[in-house]
Design a protein around this motif. Sequence first.
Motif, mmCIF file in Angstrom:
data_model
loop_
_atom_site.group_PDB
_atom_site.id
_atom_site.type_symbol
_atom_site.label_atom_id
_atom_site.label_comp_id
_atom_site.label_asym_id
_atom_site.label_seq_id
_atom_site.Cartn_x
_atom_site.Cartn_y
_atom_site.Cartn_z
ATOM 1 N N HIS A 1 -1.750 10.287 -0.711
ATOM 2 C CA HIS A 1 -1.081 10.042 -1.906
ATOM 3 C C HIS A 1 -1.301 8.468 -2.306
ATOM 4 O O HIS A 1 -2.012 7.792 -1.799
ATOM 5 C CB HIS A 1 0.373 10.027 -1.539
ATOM 6 C CG HIS A 1 1.608 9.962 -2.514
ATOM 7 N ND1 HIS A 1 1.743 8.634 -3.055
ATOM 8 C CD2 HIS A 1 1.845 10.645 -3.159
ATOM 9 C CE1 HIS A 1 2.600 8.740 -4.038
ATOM 10 N NE2 HIS A 1 2.796 10.203 -4.411
ATOM 11 N N ALA A 2 -1.307 8.421 -3.639
ATOM 12 C CA ALA A 2 -1.437 7.053 -4.145
ATOM 13 C C ALA A 2 -0.973 5.712 -3.640
ATOM 14 O O ALA A 2 -1.613 4.687 -3.618
ATOM 15 C CB ALA A 2 -1.073 7.051 -5.699
ATOM 16 N N ALA A 3 0.151 6.008 -2.998
ATOM 17 C CA ALA A 3 0.856 4.614 -2.597
ATOM 18 C C ALA A 3 0.274 4.527 -1.270
ATOM 19 O O ALA A 3 0.471 3.316 -0.547
ATOM 20 C CB ALA A 3 2.425 5.173 -2.201
ATOM 21 N N PHE A 4 -0.642 4.901 -0.599
ATOM 22 C CA PHE A 4 -1.069 4.901 0.869
ATOM 23 C C PHE A 4 -2.627 4.221 0.557
ATOM 24 O O PHE A 4 -3.478 4.449 1.363
ATOM 25 C CB PHE A 4 -1.115 5.936 1.624
ATOM 26 C CG PHE A 4 0.278 6.162 2.034
ATOM 27 C CD1 PHE A 4 1.077 5.964 2.848
ATOM 28 C CD2 PHE A 4 0.532 7.691 1.330
ATOM 29 C CE1 PHE A 4 2.332 6.363 3.390
ATOM 30 C CE2 PHE A 4 2.146 8.066 1.752
ATOM 31 C CZ PHE A 4 2.731 7.550 2.528
ATOM 32 N N THR A 5 -2.796 3.288 -0.315
ATOM 33 C CA THR A 5 -4.119 2.723 -0.775
ATOM 34 C C THR A 5 -4.493 2.059 0.690
ATOM 35 O O THR A 5 -5.366 1.853 0.996
ATOM 36 C CB THR A 5 -3.914 2.144 -2.089
ATOM 37 O OG1 THR A 5 -3.659 3.010 -3.123
ATOM 38 C CG2 THR A 5 -5.430 1.412 -2.219
ATOM 39 N N SER A 6 -3.602 1.034 0.940
ATOM 40 C CA SER A 6 -3.822 0.282 2.094
ATOM 41 C C SER A 6 -4.362 0.889 3.286
ATOM 42 O O SER A 6 -5.398 0.382 4.030
ATOM 43 C CB SER A 6 -2.703 -0.817 2.447
ATOM 44 O OG SER A 6 -1.548 -0.174 2.514
ATOM 45 N N VAL B 1 16.511 -2.763 0.334
ATOM 46 C CA VAL B 1 16.294 -3.010 1.760
ATOM 47 C C VAL B 1 15.667 -1.744 2.417
ATOM 48 O O VAL B 1 15.995 -0.420 2.062
ATOM 49 C CB VAL B 1 17.563 -3.242 2.550
ATOM 50 C CG1 VAL B 1 17.217 -3.133 4.190
ATOM 51 C CG2 VAL B 1 18.163 -4.468 2.249
ATOM 52 N N ILE B 2 14.287 -1.852 2.916
ATOM 53 C CA ILE B 2 13.636 -0.555 3.240
ATOM 54 C C ILE B 2 13.407 -0.567 4.794
ATOM 55 O O ILE B 2 12.908 -1.580 5.315
ATOM 56 C CB ILE B 2 12.207 -0.769 2.659
ATOM 57 C CG1 ILE B 2 12.367 -0.702 0.842
ATOM 58 C CG2 ILE B 2 11.435 0.520 2.928
ATOM 59 C CD1 ILE B 2 11.042 -0.921 0.013
ATOM 60 N N LYS B 3 13.812 0.534 5.226
ATOM 61 C CA LYS B 3 13.461 0.787 6.795
ATOM 62 C C LYS B 3 12.676 2.109 6.946
ATOM 63 O O LYS B 3 13.108 3.126 6.138
ATOM 64 C CB LYS B 3 14.510 0.939 7.571
ATOM 65 C CG LYS B 3 15.475 -0.717 7.603
ATOM 66 C CD LYS B 3 14.555 -1.640 8.306
ATOM 67 C CE LYS B 3 14.559 -1.376 9.750
ATOM 68 N NZ LYS B 3 15.561 -1.579 10.504
ATOM 69 N N ALA B 4 11.717 2.170 7.709
ATOM 70 C CA ALA B 4 10.636 3.276 7.729
ATOM 71 C C ALA B 4 10.498 3.525 9.310
ATOM 72 O O ALA B 4 10.676 2.626 10.225
ATOM 73 C CB ALA B 4 9.457 2.954 6.834
ATOM 74 N N ASP B 5 9.771 4.742 9.519
ATOM 75 C CA ASP B 5 9.393 4.800 10.910
ATOM 76 C C ASP B 5 8.293 4.338 11.516
ATOM 77 O O ASP B 5 8.249 4.101 12.619
ATOM 78 C CB ASP B 5 9.420 6.625 11.221
ATOM 79 C CG ASP B 5 8.379 7.092 10.114
ATOM 80 O OD1 ASP B 5 7.779 6.336 9.004
ATOM 81 O OD2 ASP B 5 7.891 8.262 10.357
ATOM 82 N N VAL B 6 7.062 3.901 10.519
ATOM 83 C CA VAL B 6 5.877 3.270 11.159
ATOM 84 C C VAL B 6 5.777 2.296 10.129
ATOM 85 O O VAL B 6 6.389 2.164 8.767
ATOM 86 C CB VAL B 6 4.710 4.304 10.986
ATOM 87 C CG1 VAL B 6 4.938 5.336 12.168
ATOM 88 C CG2 VAL B 6 4.440 4.920 9.754
ATOM 89 N N GLN B 7 4.965 1.367 10.578
ATOM 90 C CA GLN B 7 4.353 0.230 9.866
ATOM 91 C C GLN B 7 3.675 0.688 8.577
ATOM 92 O O GLN B 7 3.852 -0.204 7.535
ATOM 93 C CB GLN B 7 3.523 -0.929 10.673
ATOM 94 C CG GLN B 7 3.048 -1.992 9.973
ATOM 95 C CD GLN B 7 4.463 -2.997 9.598
ATOM 96 O OE1 GLN B 7 5.414 -2.854 10.500
ATOM 97 N NE2 GLN B 7 4.635 -3.762 8.737
ATOM 98 N N ALA C 1 3.389 0.748 2.464
ATOM 99 C CA ALA C 1 3.106 1.490 1.501
ATOM 100 C C ALA C 1 4.360 1.286 0.418
ATOM 101 O O ALA C 1 3.977 1.328 -0.791
ATOM 102 C CB ALA C 1 2.821 2.679 1.679
ATOM 103 N N LEU C 2 5.591 1.622 0.909
ATOM 104 C CA LEU C 2 6.781 1.461 0.088
ATOM 105 C C LEU C 2 6.958 0.370 -0.320
ATOM 106 O O LEU C 2 7.199 0.048 -1.823
ATOM 107 C CB LEU C 2 7.689 1.927 1.074
ATOM 108 C CG LEU C 2 7.906 3.375 1.205
ATOM 109 C CD1 LEU C 2 9.090 3.474 2.502
ATOM 110 C CD2 LEU C 2 8.492 4.191 0.184
ATOM 111 N N VAL C 3 6.607 -0.881 -0.008
ATOM 112 C CA VAL C 3 6.853 -2.135 -0.453
ATOM 113 C C VAL C 3 6.016 -2.405 -1.676
ATOM 114 O O VAL C 3 6.294 -2.867 -2.782
ATOM 115 C CB VAL C 3 6.728 -3.141 0.578
ATOM 116 C CG1 VAL C 3 6.604 -4.604 -0.001
ATOM 117 C CG2 VAL C 3 8.010 -3.095 1.674
ATOM 118 N N GLN C 4 4.611 -2.051 -1.458
ATOM 119 C CA GLN C 4 3.684 -2.449 -2.491
ATOM 120 C C GLN C 4 3.835 -1.599 -3.533
ATOM 121 O O GLN C 4 3.761 -1.920 -4.832
ATOM 122 C CB GLN C 4 2.346 -2.175 -1.938
ATOM 123 C CG GLN C 4 1.837 -3.202 -0.719
ATOM 124 C CD GLN C 4 0.416 -2.715 -0.271
ATOM 125 O OE1 GLN C 4 -0.088 -1.781 -0.478
ATOM 126 N NE2 GLN C 4 -0.086 -3.771 0.615
#
Length: 874
Positions: free
Chosen positions: A431-436, A677-683, A688-691
């Motif tokens: 997905h485009a959001a996972f560039t890093s 406020v973002i919480k996810a299961d992995v770093q 990716a969500l923040v960026q």
Amino acid sequence: MSDVTIKQLATVLATPVDKLLAQLEEAGMKFSDPEQSISSKEKVKLLGFLRRNHGKRETAGEDSAPKQVTLKRRTVSELTVNPGQRGAATKTVNVEVRQKRTYVKRSVVEDQGKVLDPEREDALRKLEESQAKRDAEEQARQETERRRQEEEARQKAAEEARLKAEEEARAAAAAAEARTRQQDEVIDPAVLASEAVAPVAEVPVERPRRSEDRAGESAGRHSKPKHAGSHRGRDGEGATPSKKYFGNELHLSQEGSARRTGRKKPRARPLEQSRSSGAHGFSRPSAPVVREVQIGETISVADLAQRMAVKGAEVVKTLFKMGVMATINQVIDHDTAQLVVEEMGHTAVKAAETDAEVSLLAHAEVTGEAVARPPVVTIMGHVDHGKTSLLDTIRRTKIAAGEAGGITQHIGAYHVETPKGVITFLDTPGHAAFTSMRQRGAQATDIVILVVAADDGVKPQTVEAIKHARAAKVPLIVAVNKMDKPEANPENVKQGLIQHEVVPEDWGGDVQFVPLSAKTGAGVDALLEAISLQAELMELKAVREGRASGAVIESSLDKGRGPVATVLVQQGTLKKGDFVVCGVEYGRVRALFDENGKQIDEAGPSIPVQLLGLSGVPEAGDDFVVVADDRLAKDVASQRDAKRRETRLVQAAGNRMEDVLAQMGQGGEGQLSLNLVIKADVQGSTEALVQSLTALSNDMIKINVISSGVGGITESDATRAASSKATIIGFNVRADAAARRVVESSGLDLRYFSIIYDVIDQVKQVATGLLGVEIREEIIGIAEVRDVFRSSKFGAVAGCMVVEGTVKRNKPIRVLRDSTVIFEGELESLRRFKELVDEVRNGTECGIAVKQYNDVKAGDQIECFERIEVQRTL
């Protein structure tokens, strides 16, 4: 060579028959009929005649053989071009390849080498002469420099001797003056009477004078004892005796009498003289003091002012002139501090590394014999092109079926035993959001497998993967997937990749193209063989013995196990019980698990493992190093944490006047702000969500992520969201009971997601002001698993108690373990005792069988939800 007719020879030489007959006649051979035969000797004779006529040397024997032979080859093939428009006919283009090779006789090359030998010797001789000349000039220059330095040293010694002599002379004069003053105090009165009768004339003494001696010339002349004495006259003035009885006018004072008679005024006392001459006073520096100021990565304004020995207000003023608004307690970065130091006339010096970092570098050095290691292969490409499916075929597992929405949400690391040996695979999201994430995977890999769908062609994430692979300087292998589909067009894939300088081997390039089908398994063996061939050419090696080091691929927070980091060992061997430093976190390895969840004792190079025992969740992409003891690990982690905190302070406090003025100009425009406020299961998902979400900001609305982290939503997260009026986004995590109470009491907006593009789409629609219908997931019931029973028909059947809402059979469900989603699917059956029911209400026991999932355990929660359409309002 066989005999041919004159007509045939003329055809071969492309010469008219009449012209050839005339040339033969000129060469002394009589031919009249074109059908006559001509022998080989006659051809050689004709050739010699023609050479002589053209001024060339006639050769015979071996010299007559050609010196070089040129071979030309021309091949023509057809290339099918797809115009890219529906319904348009394909075009066929002829591709012509011309090759030309020239072979030179070996004896000719040797003769040329013999001819060039004298020239080479002459060049070498001239080079040696030039080198000798330069050495002589350098020696002469050094001798001249040595003589100049010796002359400067002699002049400096002479100058120091002269200054020392003058200093001794001045000290002797001062001592003589002091002795004279002491004699003046005890002079006999009879001497005064004798002076009155016969005054002693003053004889001037000529001596060299300097400019500094002229100031004290007046005092030096009256240091003689002829007018000195301890007798005080009736006027009581000074140490000089009154002469009103020795010819002085009675109506004049001592100063007036001195002016009338031409004498100088009385000398100052010794203390006053020393103060006026400045012999022992403070000497003002003649030039400004230049200091060497040590600056680290960051430094506070107060510390910088202290190191330059100036006031803090001066540094603040200099910063303000440079356009940086900072107080004396704020922290500035290294570049800004260096500009301030140079502006104030000092020299900036890079601060030395800390002792802990130096010790860590010494521990990180691995010495030993390098042995062959498995290759690390990263699978990259566009979303839904079959990356995870290809990896499933290699591993013989079913991973893609369990992914939310059918797309990978984080990096997966596996090592596989193949017939070609051990290969480590890294599966990156498309997905485009996972560039890093893709960039991090390319940097930690040896070979990149670019998966391109044969029916879809080159897409944006495909181009981005090519750029990441080139930036990491790793070889590329293209896997053309979905070849089993009837609309597959591998030629279209090749043409699209050629535009990005990815040329296949059969078209003259260096990139391997492997057609395959992840669904049927065709071509997978060819891909493994290509990987093994590329790894064998790269000769991958690593030191197996010694302390381990590597990189963090992914990290998460497990409620039962604590911080969990997926690491890739690159050097050494990671063992259970080692002390590790991982970014700003440290700890001791409590346990190691492979990708199947099996506990292991150690991991060698190129092996991914899950590591337990760190003090916190490290950031994905950090390096980890094994150290000797816990103390060094803690020191390094604390220093890195302090440095990172100072860097964040610099980013938060670095307000330039242009930014302040811009904010003042936008103050009246009414720009909206959306806090999250973002919480996810992995770093990696958090990053990716923040960026992705902060990139949606525009002139009308600004998206601020005030807090982000890994793990379930806690009460502190809800309280922080309530204080800043923020929306809480849970990505594959859930809120605990305390957090839900705060959300309900404060009326917060809490949204759960499992697919990243759903998050981006909803936030994008709100940010751009597009109103419409949105799909929202609403939890309608939660059942808690009390016990698990085995059934021959349904497999694992969970005995549950509905604790919230209503569980319905025809609604999708999720299985939660420690507030984290571990499975999403649907119910196989919902029973009340032995009867099949459609729904079970709160406080009622029931039996639940989850479809295609048999790993339900006691303590899990089964969440029943439904997707509803809600009209969006601002």
